[in-house]
Design a protein around this motif. Structure first.
Motif, mmCIF file in Angstrom:
data_model
loop_
_atom_site.group_PDB
_atom_site.id
_atom_site.type_symbol
_atom_site.label_atom_id
_atom_site.label_comp_id
_atom_site.label_asym_id
_atom_site.label_seq_id
_atom_site.Cartn_x
_atom_site.Cartn_y
_atom_site.Cartn_z
ATOM 1 N N ILE A 23 62.249 44.439 10.423
ATOM 2 C CA ILE A 23 62.990 43.521 9.571
ATOM 3 C C ILE A 23 63.790 42.519 10.397
ATOM 4 O O ILE A 23 64.770 41.979 9.944
ATOM 5 C CB ILE A 23 63.915 44.284 8.610
ATOM 6 C CG1 ILE A 23 64.857 45.204 9.381
ATOM 7 C CG2 ILE A 23 63.110 45.075 7.617
ATOM 8 C CD1 ILE A 23 65.847 45.915 8.488
ATOM 9 N N ASP A 24 63.340 42.282 11.614
ATOM 10 C CA ASP A 24 64.057 41.345 12.474
ATOM 11 C C ASP A 24 63.950 39.907 11.989
ATOM 12 O O ASP A 24 64.818 39.097 12.274
ATOM 13 C CB ASP A 24 63.513 41.410 13.907
ATOM 14 C CG ASP A 24 63.990 42.654 14.635
ATOM 15 O OD1 ASP A 24 64.705 43.437 14.015
ATOM 16 O OD2 ASP A 24 63.625 42.828 15.810
ATOM 17 N N VAL A 25 62.877 39.573 11.309
ATOM 18 C CA VAL A 25 62.610 38.188 10.925
ATOM 19 C C VAL A 25 62.741 38.037 9.420
ATOM 20 O O VAL A 25 62.030 38.686 8.665
ATOM 21 C CB VAL A 25 61.205 37.750 11.384
ATOM 22 C CG1 VAL A 25 60.956 36.302 11.011
ATOM 23 C CG2 VAL A 25 61.066 37.931 12.884
ATOM 24 N N LEU A 26 63.663 37.215 8.991
ATOM 25 C CA LEU A 26 63.823 36.954 7.568
ATOM 26 C C LEU A 26 62.760 35.955 7.115
ATOM 27 O O LEU A 26 62.185 35.225 7.920
ATOM 28 C CB LEU A 26 65.221 36.417 7.288
ATOM 29 C CG LEU A 26 66.357 37.413 7.557
ATOM 30 C CD1 LEU A 26 67.699 36.733 7.318
ATOM 31 C CD2 LEU A 26 66.232 38.642 6.666
ATOM 32 N N PRO A 27 62.512 35.891 5.802
ATOM 33 C CA PRO A 27 61.451 34.986 5.320
ATOM 34 C C PRO A 27 61.691 33.545 5.755
ATOM 35 O O PRO A 27 62.750 32.992 5.537
ATOM 36 C CB PRO A 27 61.553 35.130 3.799
ATOM 37 C CG PRO A 27 62.133 36.482 3.597
ATOM 38 C CD PRO A 27 63.086 36.691 4.738
ATOM 39 N N LYS A 28 60.677 32.947 6.355
ATOM 40 C CA LYS A 28 60.793 31.557 6.803
ATOM 41 C C LYS A 28 59.664 30.683 6.274
ATOM 42 O O LYS A 28 59.827 29.475 6.137
ATOM 43 C CB LYS A 28 60.799 31.500 8.340
ATOM 44 C CG LYS A 28 62.057 32.114 8.961
ATOM 45 C CD LYS A 28 61.999 32.005 10.468
ATOM 46 C CE LYS A 28 63.256 32.587 11.102
ATOM 47 N NZ LYS A 28 63.216 32.507 12.581
ATOM 48 N N THR A 29 58.516 31.296 6.029
ATOM 49 C CA THR A 29 57.378 30.497 5.579
ATOM 50 C C THR A 29 56.742 31.144 4.377
ATOM 51 O O THR A 29 56.917 32.316 4.107
ATOM 52 C CB THR A 29 56.325 30.379 6.696
ATOM 53 O OG1 THR A 29 55.843 31.690 7.010
ATOM 54 C CG2 THR A 29 56.915 29.739 7.943
ATOM 55 N N GLU A 30 55.977 30.378 3.622
ATOM 56 C CA GLU A 30 55.221 30.889 2.491
ATOM 57 C C GLU A 30 53.739 30.736 2.789
ATOM 58 O O GLU A 30 53.271 29.683 3.208
ATOM 59 C CB GLU A 30 55.589 30.139 1.213
ATOM 60 C CG GLU A 30 57.003 30.447 0.741
ATOM 61 C CD GLU A 30 57.302 29.815 -0.608
ATOM 62 O OE1 GLU A 30 56.599 28.851 -0.979
ATOM 63 O OE2 GLU A 30 58.229 30.280 -1.268
ATOM 64 N N VAL A 31 53.016 31.784 2.590
ATOM 65 C CA VAL A 31 51.587 31.779 2.843
ATOM 66 C C VAL A 31 50.891 32.235 1.573
ATOM 67 O O VAL A 31 51.297 33.198 0.946
ATOM 68 C CB VAL A 31 51.229 32.727 4.009
ATOM 69 C CG1 VAL A 31 49.728 32.693 4.276
ATOM 70 C CG2 VAL A 31 52.009 32.351 5.249
ATOM 71 N N LYS A 32 49.840 31.559 1.209
ATOM 72 C CA LYS A 32 49.147 31.917 -0.021
ATOM 73 C C LYS A 32 48.601 33.330 0.053
ATOM 74 O O LYS A 32 48.170 33.800 1.097
ATOM 75 C CB LYS A 32 48.030 30.915 -0.292
ATOM 76 C CG LYS A 32 48.535 29.526 -0.649
ATOM 77 C CD LYS A 32 47.382 28.579 -0.957
ATOM 78 C CE LYS A 32 47.897 27.201 -1.334
ATOM 79 N NZ LYS A 32 46.800 26.261 -1.635
ATOM 80 N N SER A 33 48.594 33.979 -1.096
ATOM 81 C CA SER A 33 48.191 35.377 -1.171
ATOM 82 C C SER A 33 46.814 35.616 -0.569
ATOM 83 O O SER A 33 46.584 36.612 0.121
ATOM 84 C CB SER A 33 48.187 35.837 -2.625
ATOM 85 O OG SER A 33 49.466 35.756 -3.176
ATOM 86 N N LYS A 34 45.895 34.717 -0.812
ATOM 87 C CA LYS A 34 44.516 34.918 -0.355
ATOM 88 C C LYS A 34 44.463 35.054 1.156
ATOM 89 O O LYS A 34 43.683 35.854 1.697
ATOM 90 C CB LYS A 34 43.649 33.755 -0.817
ATOM 91 C CG LYS A 34 42.168 33.923 -0.497
ATOM 92 C CD LYS A 34 41.348 32.776 -1.071
ATOM 93 C CE LYS A 34 39.870 32.937 -0.742
ATOM 94 N NZ LYS A 34 39.065 31.833 -1.308
ATOM 95 N N GLU A 35 45.300 34.293 1.852
ATOM 96 C CA GLU A 35 45.311 34.343 3.312
ATOM 97 C C GLU A 35 45.966 35.625 3.810
ATOM 98 O O GLU A 35 45.510 36.244 4.767
ATOM 99 C CB GLU A 35 46.033 33.120 3.871
ATOM 100 C CG GLU A 35 45.347 31.803 3.533
ATOM 101 C CD GLU A 35 46.153 30.602 3.982
ATOM 102 O OE1 GLU A 35 47.099 30.789 4.774
ATOM 103 O OE2 GLU A 35 45.841 29.488 3.536
#
Length: 469
Positions: A23-35
């Protein structure tokens, strides 16, 4: 809740590191579910990303552990303002529609919990869609699916305990929207008892899927993903949650069944010395691991009791809670250097202040001690004292003060209430107990009649049509 995009919070390479680093990295990017769900590593990242979301201040990293939910029961003599409030000022927190602090925090909790649920639903959907093909490592599909169902139940149950009715009084009250699919359509409010059925169903699925859980609480360099199970919703954490849920509904038979199984078979024992293991982690069935927690909580908790911003309590407060003048002088939940740091008229809880690196960064979500209290509440009156005495003596209360075999129902409830109050300081569970029992008053309550246990649905959710009432 609005978009079908999963927030990838942890890079795939973190799966090769220790549980503490996940859990060192908090959410920074969004990636589509398919990927994300095109390979096994993506499924693992998605699951661990959900646990990472739980560590944020908005939910279990603060508001739903030591923060807002504890303020609702006025645990601290000083909190968040730097000023010791009057009773009138403390009571303002219950003006949920108009008090800006309460209104904003409740809206944040609601939104973040449903965002996490959206991520969980996305994970469940993709497991059912392609998990059999992609999750080929033995037992990975069952583990990931089991934990996903358990996580959904965990979040919905706490939403219900906050926004739902006092269940014993009004189980059919319309409460929350149940969303178990990926989508943004309007959802009708479900009755509390219908939500309970969904929650139990998810937990039963999780229990079955996790039946081969190795229950490895230690680090395993050969298989990091299946080690340190205490930081994940493992098999016995699921059983403990079932005990919690059944106890909430008043189903004593099933509450006893699951609580006794956890006590007997989880391989955990009650902690009798918390001088090093301050968060009682050795008896935690499930905890969250908050990265760099010392800095994360430094405005609220420090190894000193001299600053007004800390969440300290007064001498009168702590001595009342821990029954200092009668049975509590040696209670490890109270003692200096064990449960609290003792200062001059100010006391600071040590649960998040262990000096040992092995016990830092931990916020317990469900502990073995709760199973003893569930048993004490659910078994026949003549058996209740065994579980209460076991917990009390393990915590340092002398056997000379053991509860006798002949107690009344009223006495049993009083003993259990006191233990919830002592046991779960800075963990949020006492509020849920008070609500479940519909207590019209409690220690340090600033109002004559506590009728503010049920939170209102945030205005934005109604105004923008996210729910139909």
């Amino acid at each position: 809740m609005k978009r079908l995009i999963f927030a990838l919070s942890i890079s795939t390479q973190l799966l090769l590191m220790s549980c503490e680093s996940w859990i060192d990295v908090l959410p920074k990017t969004e990636v589509k579910s398919k990927e994300i769900f095109s390979n096994e590593a993506g499924f693992k990242s998605a699951l661990i990303g959900i646990y990472a979301r739980m560590t944020q201040d908005e939910t279990y990293g603060k508001n739903l552990s030591y923060g807002y939910i504890e303020e609702l029961t006025h645990r601290y003599d000083n909190y968040h303002t730097g000023i010791i409030p009057t009773d009138e000022q403390r009571a303002e927190i219950y003006d949920y529609r108009n008090h800006a602090y309460s209104k904003n925090i409740q809206s944040t909790i609601w939104k973040e919990m449903y965002k996490t649920i959206a991520n969980i639903n996305n994970l469940v959907y993709n497991i059912e869609l392609s998990g059999d093909e992609i999750l080929i490592t033995p037992n990975y599909r069952e583990i990931i699916a089991g934990e996903a169902y358990a996580l959904r139940a965990f979040h919905y149950f706490d939403l219900l305990r906050l926004w739902g009715p006092t269940y014993s009084l009004d189980p059919t009250s319309k409460t929350l929207p149940w969303r178990n699919t990926v989508g943004n359509e309007k959802i009708e409010l479900s009755a509390a008892n219908d939500l309970i059925e969904h929650i139990i169903s998810d937990l039963k699925k999780a229990e079955q899927l996790l039946s081969n859980d190795n229950m490895n609480y230690e680090r395993d360099n050969e298989n990091i993903f299946l080690s340190k199970r205490g930081f994940r919703l493992n098999l016995f954490a699921v059983k403990a949650l079932l005990a919690r849920v059944y106890n909430y509904t008043g189903d004593k038979e099933n509450a006893i069944r699951y609580a006794s199984e956890v006590i007997s078979n989880s391989k955990l024992t009650l902690v009798n010395n918390n001088s090093v293991d301050a968060p009682f982690s050795k008896e935690a069935l499930f905890s969250i691991n908050v990265h760099n927690m010392v800095e994360h909580i430094m405005n609220d908790w420090k190894n000193t009791v001299t600053l007004d911003t800390e969440r300290w309590i007064s001498t009168d407060n702590i001595r009342t809670v821990y029954e200092y003048s009668t049975i509590g002088v040696n209670d490890i939940r109270y003692r200096s250097g064990y449960g609290f740091i003792h200062g001059s008229g100010r006391y600071l809880n040590r649960k998040f202040l262990s000096s040992d690196l092995n016990y830092q960064n931990i916020i317990p979500m469900i502990r073995l001690s709760e199973m003893y209290l569930i048993m004490a509440e659910s078994v026949a009156l003549g058996e209740s004292y065994n579980y209460l005495n076991t917990l009390r003596t393990t915590r340092g209360i002398s056997r000379n003060n053991n509860i006798g075999t002949s107690i009344t129902e009223e006495q049993r409830e009083s003993y259990i209430n006191k233990e919830y109050q002592k046991e779960f300081f800075a963990e949020g569970q006492w509020f849920y107990y008070l609500k479940r029992k519909n207590k019209n008053t409690f220690h340090r309550s600033p109002v004559e009649n506590m009728i503010y246990y049920r939170l209102p649905i945030p205005d934005d959710e109604v105004e923008f049509g996210n729910v139909n009432q």
